[in-house]
Design a protein around this motif. Structure first.
Motif, mmCIF file in Angstrom:
data_model
loop_
_atom_site.group_PDB
_atom_site.id
_atom_site.type_symbol
_atom_site.label_atom_id
_atom_site.label_comp_id
_atom_site.label_asym_id
_atom_site.label_seq_id
_atom_site.Cartn_x
_atom_site.Cartn_y
_atom_site.Cartn_z
ATOM 1 N N HIS A 1 -28.886 1.532 1.601
ATOM 2 C CA HIS A 1 -30.323 1.321 1.868
ATOM 3 C C HIS A 1 -31.070 2.642 1.769
ATOM 4 C CE1 HIS A 1 -33.767 -0.810 3.616
ATOM 5 N NE2 HIS A 1 -33.041 -1.849 3.944
ATOM 6 N N ASP B 1 -36.227 4.226 -0.195
ATOM 7 C CA ASP B 1 -36.038 3.747 1.183
ATOM 8 C C ASP B 1 -35.432 2.346 1.275
ATOM 9 O OD1 ASP B 1 -38.925 5.351 2.804
ATOM 10 O OD2 ASP B 1 -36.994 6.139 2.112
ATOM 11 N N HIS B 2 -35.293 1.675 0.115
ATOM 12 C CA HIS B 2 -34.638 0.361 0.120
ATOM 13 C C HIS B 2 -33.336 0.374 -0.668
ATOM 14 C CE1 HIS B 2 -37.673 -1.837 2.368
ATOM 15 N NE2 HIS B 2 -38.534 -0.999 1.819
ATOM 16 N N GLY B 3 -32.851 1.592 -0.986
ATOM 17 C CA GLY B 3 -31.540 1.715 -1.632
ATOM 18 C C GLY B 3 -31.481 1.142 -3.036
ATOM 19 N N VAL C 1 -28.988 -6.145 20.055
ATOM 20 C CA VAL C 1 -29.195 -4.934 19.268
ATOM 21 C C VAL C 1 -30.046 -3.892 19.984
ATOM 22 C CG1 VAL C 1 -28.875 -6.116 17.057
ATOM 23 C CG2 VAL C 1 -31.186 -5.902 18.035
ATOM 24 N N PRO D 1 -33.453 4.584 6.059
ATOM 25 C CA PRO D 1 -34.235 5.806 6.260
ATOM 26 C C PRO D 1 -35.422 5.577 7.192
ATOM 27 C CG PRO D 1 -33.658 5.565 3.950
ATOM 28 C CD PRO D 1 -33.224 4.304 4.621
ATOM 29 N N PHE D 2 -35.932 4.369 7.212
ATOM 30 C CA PHE D 2 -36.996 3.995 8.151
ATOM 31 C C PHE D 2 -36.642 4.420 9.574
ATOM 32 C CE2 PHE D 2 -40.407 1.588 9.919
ATOM 33 C CZ PHE D 2 -39.905 0.961 11.050
ATOM 34 N N ASN D 3 -35.405 4.280 9.939
ATOM 35 C CA ASN D 3 -34.939 4.687 11.270
ATOM 36 C C ASN D 3 -34.128 5.966 11.237
ATOM 37 O OD1 ASN D 3 -35.886 3.043 13.436
ATOM 38 N ND2 ASN D 3 -34.743 1.318 12.584
ATOM 39 N N GLY D 4 -34.249 6.732 10.151
ATOM 40 C CA GLY D 4 -33.519 7.993 10.058
ATOM 41 C C GLY D 4 -32.016 7.794 10.076
ATOM 42 N N TRP E 1 -38.049 -2.261 13.828
ATOM 43 C CA TRP E 1 -37.175 -2.905 12.849
ATOM 44 C C TRP E 1 -37.999 -3.294 11.621
ATOM 45 C CZ3 TRP E 1 -32.336 -2.303 14.087
ATOM 46 C CH2 TRP E 1 -31.943 -2.258 15.439
ATOM 47 N N ASP F 1 -39.884 -1.959 -2.655
ATOM 48 C CA ASP F 1 -40.342 -0.632 -3.084
ATOM 49 C C ASP F 1 -41.845 -0.629 -3.341
ATOM 50 O OD1 ASP F 1 -37.378 0.099 -5.099
ATOM 51 O OD2 ASP F 1 -37.787 0.462 -2.975
ATOM 52 N N HIS G 1 -25.766 -0.444 5.254
ATOM 53 C CA HIS G 1 -26.625 -1.343 6.036
ATOM 54 C C HIS G 1 -26.029 -2.740 5.974
ATOM 55 C CE1 HIS G 1 -30.083 -3.679 7.355
ATOM 56 N NE2 HIS G 1 -30.054 -4.347 6.221
ATOM 57 N N ASP H 1 -28.715 1.347 11.760
ATOM 58 C CA ASP H 1 -29.492 0.473 10.862
ATOM 59 C C ASP H 1 -29.120 0.721 9.407
ATOM 60 O OD1 ASP H 1 -33.143 -0.052 10.605
ATOM 61 O OD2 ASP H 1 -31.447 -1.282 9.965
ATOM 62 N N ARG I 1 -43.478 7.608 10.307
ATOM 63 C CA ARG I 1 -42.880 7.841 9.000
ATOM 64 C C ARG I 1 -43.341 6.746 8.031
ATOM 65 N NH1 ARG I 1 -37.761 9.636 10.919
ATOM 66 N NH2 ARG I 1 -37.405 7.435 11.462
ATOM 67 N N ASP J 1 -24.576 -7.082 14.650
ATOM 68 C CA ASP J 1 -25.468 -6.446 15.612
ATOM 69 C C ASP J 1 -25.371 -4.925 15.500
ATOM 70 O OD1 ASP J 1 -24.151 -8.819 17.998
ATOM 71 O OD2 ASP J 1 -25.830 -9.064 16.589
ATOM 72 N N TYR J 2 -26.483 -4.276 15.252
ATOM 73 C CA TYR J 2 -26.492 -2.822 15.152
ATOM 74 C C TYR J 2 -27.739 -2.293 15.847
ATOM 75 C CZ TYR J 2 -29.348 -4.331 11.211
ATOM 76 O OH TYR J 2 -30.288 -4.967 10.429
ATOM 77 N N SER J 3 -27.601 -1.111 16.452
ATOM 78 C CA SER J 3 -28.764 -0.463 17.058
ATOM 79 C C SER J 3 -29.525 0.289 15.958
ATOM 80 C CB SER J 3 -28.292 0.512 18.137
ATOM 81 O OG SER J 3 -27.498 1.520 17.527
ATOM 82 N N THR J 4 -30.682 0.819 16.282
ATOM 83 C CA THR J 4 -31.480 1.470 15.248
ATOM 84 C C THR J 4 -30.758 2.647 14.607
ATOM 85 O OG1 THR J 4 -32.580 2.747 16.991
ATOM 86 C CG2 THR J 4 -33.729 0.768 16.185
#
Lengths: 354, 354, 354
Positions: free
Chosen positions: A162, A167-169, B283, A120-123, B288, B299, A106, A117, B325, A111-114
């Motif tokens: 991440h 889910d926050h690595g 993006v 895990p929030f965005n799979g 997001w 967390d 992450h 990302d 999710r 610039d990144y698309s979902t």
């Protein structure tokens, strides 16, 4: 290419600033940066359209329950390699997860698309053993109302896991899945040496004194520092005998640049900043300390050495004695605590293996 | 007018940016701001003399032992309403304390005399059931020696209780007595959407995930974030996929603006900052994350969603799945801890009631 | 000369801003600064070559297990004296250690060789009873590529022990070995009053309310604040009714200076910043609070008074009542904790004595 993969790791004190640029050879107008020199090199102000660079990053297990990113199989380091681009460039990353944990990459700032990302929030992550592509784009500032500009991507940024351990690595960060990302603006000054310093919980690059990285440069070299914070604690980064402007580059950008000039700056989780100094400018060569200025943290091992050798590379008087004195100090309790944290993380998630 | 009173609360995801401006109708050259639009609107650089606006704010008990500020009886929210002015304007606030505790309203940044301080130190507060007037003035920068200027009042500020539960309003802050205050400079860009994000101890706007505010905008809209810190912990605010200049407005104010561009910034007690981003710029649309980047805090529930819909307001692919999710995650322990803190505060001071 | 040695100490509420400058008489183009005045005085933009100033600093035991720096025997204070220079000047300090502990003096921001580092790492410190010389140089910004400048030394800096109680001076800091250092740029505005505020662990200048320093000025005077952080905790500095630009000087340096204007700023260990305000500008005279905005810290005694008298020096209405109310508050537990910390530090290292 192992030298390029060992960035601020233990294996070498000197840091040739080639990294990604030489390994690829194609990243815009940076050909002049390939050779290490002590003269100032900067890029022309006008840009061609951005270039696209494709790289493969391997996430791999390392000793002591660490996990790191590397540019070649078996080449992972903590921190990972410095990734560099110019505003307008695109970086296409193929991330190979060689571990038995899910993880991701992450970035901050670009610039990144979902689906790139890395959350895990965005799979957006790699399952154990999975390979996945992440695309990072970037852009220049764009004019808006009243002579203002919507910011571009230029800056000292960073990238990190991440997904490992939560889910926050959190698990990935404890174990070393982090590194620096620089997006340069056309005309920025390029350095001779480059150091990544990560204040990760109570460690510097997952080490405690006296095993913290020793950064080396020769008197007069242009040294670029990228400082990154991670974990659960607040920190302040202090460098002896040097100073920089508290702005995007560390240089005063004009005669009227109002930025404060500092040598001590907050470095908290998720934050990153960077600057350049002339090694030994106005102070001379020597072994200089860098450390967290929170007393319990410096006393507890968050300190290291910035060695400024003579211009010809020889050791200045007193430097070796200072280093020997520093090496003799033990922070056994702190190193053990750091190791325990990594072990706990590994055990909580069933080990890493490869 | 209840829509205007619900700012960043739970009752609606969309935030029409009318707030105080429409409710009053008289606040300098801001008539163009009343309608929500996706084009950039900015005010002429030259100002008329400042205007005086009179409003009434009600401090009221809310469910779960909270106390909030609102612009109408029964309309209190946590955070309170965004208050806006232009440099040179005056805001005359009649604060009606409907609770059975003493409390006050204390601003940052604007000009107040000691009897409008909002601090018990200066005897400036409302006893239970009392109504009291507070006057906030503001001014433009003024020239001083050597082409410098003594600063004016323009900035992203905030207001909060300074009397409930103690001389520093600790009880009032725990329970929700806080909100954003913006002082604009003539010519500042006005946003399409506006979000207040308060990192208050271990909560976001007194909520923990998944009940943290979901902020929504359409692709391309100009979104203004006001971030405020309160309580006892340090935090870092991170927003995925967007970036801003670390200066007064978040825009680079000229080609030579040296400000660092960031996406992660310290947000500590009493601090406030603001910025604007173009939703989904470079993006694309999507769900997001925004969150505190201190690992134990993210967390532990200090995370939420910034939903960037398609330009036409429809849901982009993957966004609903990401939100579902996220909603499925429970941070029961954290929410309970937050509730316990509010209960303890209430019990320590004999309840609130109305 | 005792007035010059008592800077922000308890012995006087008023602070004549003479300090080092008058004591020496020779420090560049600052003759105009010797008299306290309410007009703005600034130095010409062009500099002569820097001057060299030689001073003696005495490190001495103080009551309550404190240790301080002073400019005369028996004149040590906590904080120590404000040291001032112009970019290009040199300060040669003879440090006399009158205590039975090793200690040192380590500056931020200025130029020092390894033998003036003040760090045991470089063998740079005073043994018990020893006298040692430390040389601090400074320089102006220097032009580099592309209209940029490598920063000069101008800034609000600080100095402190780096050897008492450990290699990072943790014991010396607890006990009061710290002070402010200002390096001015030619043309900077000089203040009428000057205050040093050190957030040292849970104290302000080693005091807790109500014994924290009361800073006094008359309405309209130019007041310079130097804020310094030390210890183990994070803090945020807040000043009521005043505001400043978050840059080198606190003034907006041009019409296009993009700096955020603030009244609440992080103040963490090793950090320093400074600014000037016009006392009571736009708000009037009165007793105003300054405090750490971390709730447990303000409630726990990290708060004090900034008294803005009428322009003629008389007390404005309500101010004495506010001060009396504040003096009546007791933070006995906090003061005791601070004292215990100093005692523990002393006992751990065999007492101080002289």
């Amino acid at each position: 290419m192992t030298d390029d993969n060992v960035v601020n790791g233990e294996r070498q004190a000197h840091l040739p600033r080639r990294n990604l640029l030489a390994a690829a050879g194609v990243l815009g107008l940076t050909a002049g940066a390939v050779t290490v020199a002590t003269t100032t090199r900067s890029e022309p102000a006008r840009a061609a359209a951005g270039v696209t660079k494709k790289i493969t990053i391997y996430a791999e297990a390392l000793p002591n329950n660490q996990v790191g990113y590397g540019l070649t199989p078996g080449g992972a380091t903590v921190p990972g390699p410095v990734l560099e681009m110019y505003e307008g460039d695109t970086l296409e990353i193929t991330l190979v997860n060689t571990t038995n944990q899910r993880l991701s990459i992450h970035p901050h700032g670009v610039d990144y698309s979902t689906d790139s990302d890395g959350a895990p929030f965005n799979g957006s992550f790699n399952n154990p053993g999975e390979t996945r592509k992440y695309i990072w784009r970037s852009h220049e500032m764009t004019a808006t109302t009243g002579r203002r500009f919507t910011p571009g991507s230029a800056g000292y940024w960073h990238y990190h896991d991440h997904a490992l351990g939560g889910d926050h690595g959190t698990g990935g960060l404890i174990r070393g899945l982090y590194g620096a990302l620089i997006v340069r603006r056309r005309g920025d000054i390029l350095p001779d040496k480059q150091f990544t310093v990560v204040f990760n919980d109570m460690t510097i690059n997952n080490k405690v004194a006296p095993n913290t990285p020793m950064f080396e440069a020769n008197l007069g070299e242009k040294v670029e520092w990228i400082a990154i914070g991670h974990g659960n604690f607040f920190h302040t980064f202090h460098l002896h005998a040097h100073r920089w402007a508290d702005n995007r580059t560390g240089y005063l950008e004009s005669l009227t640049d109002p930025s404060q000039v500092i040598d001590n700056k907050d470095l908290n989780p998720g934050n990153a900043f960077g600057f350049q100094v002339i090694a030994g400018e106005a102070v001379g060569p020597g072994a200089w300390m860098y450390h967290c200025h929170v007393q319990g943290h410096s006393d507890g091992g968050m300190a290291g050495v910035f060695l400024v050798r003579n211009a010809d590379g020889t050791m200045p008087p007193g430097a070796q004695e200072a280093i020997d004195r520093f090496q003799g100090h033990q922070h056994a309790a702190a190193q053990k605590a750091a190791q325990n944290a990594q072990n706990a993380e590994t055990h909580a998630h069933g080990g890493t293996g490869s």
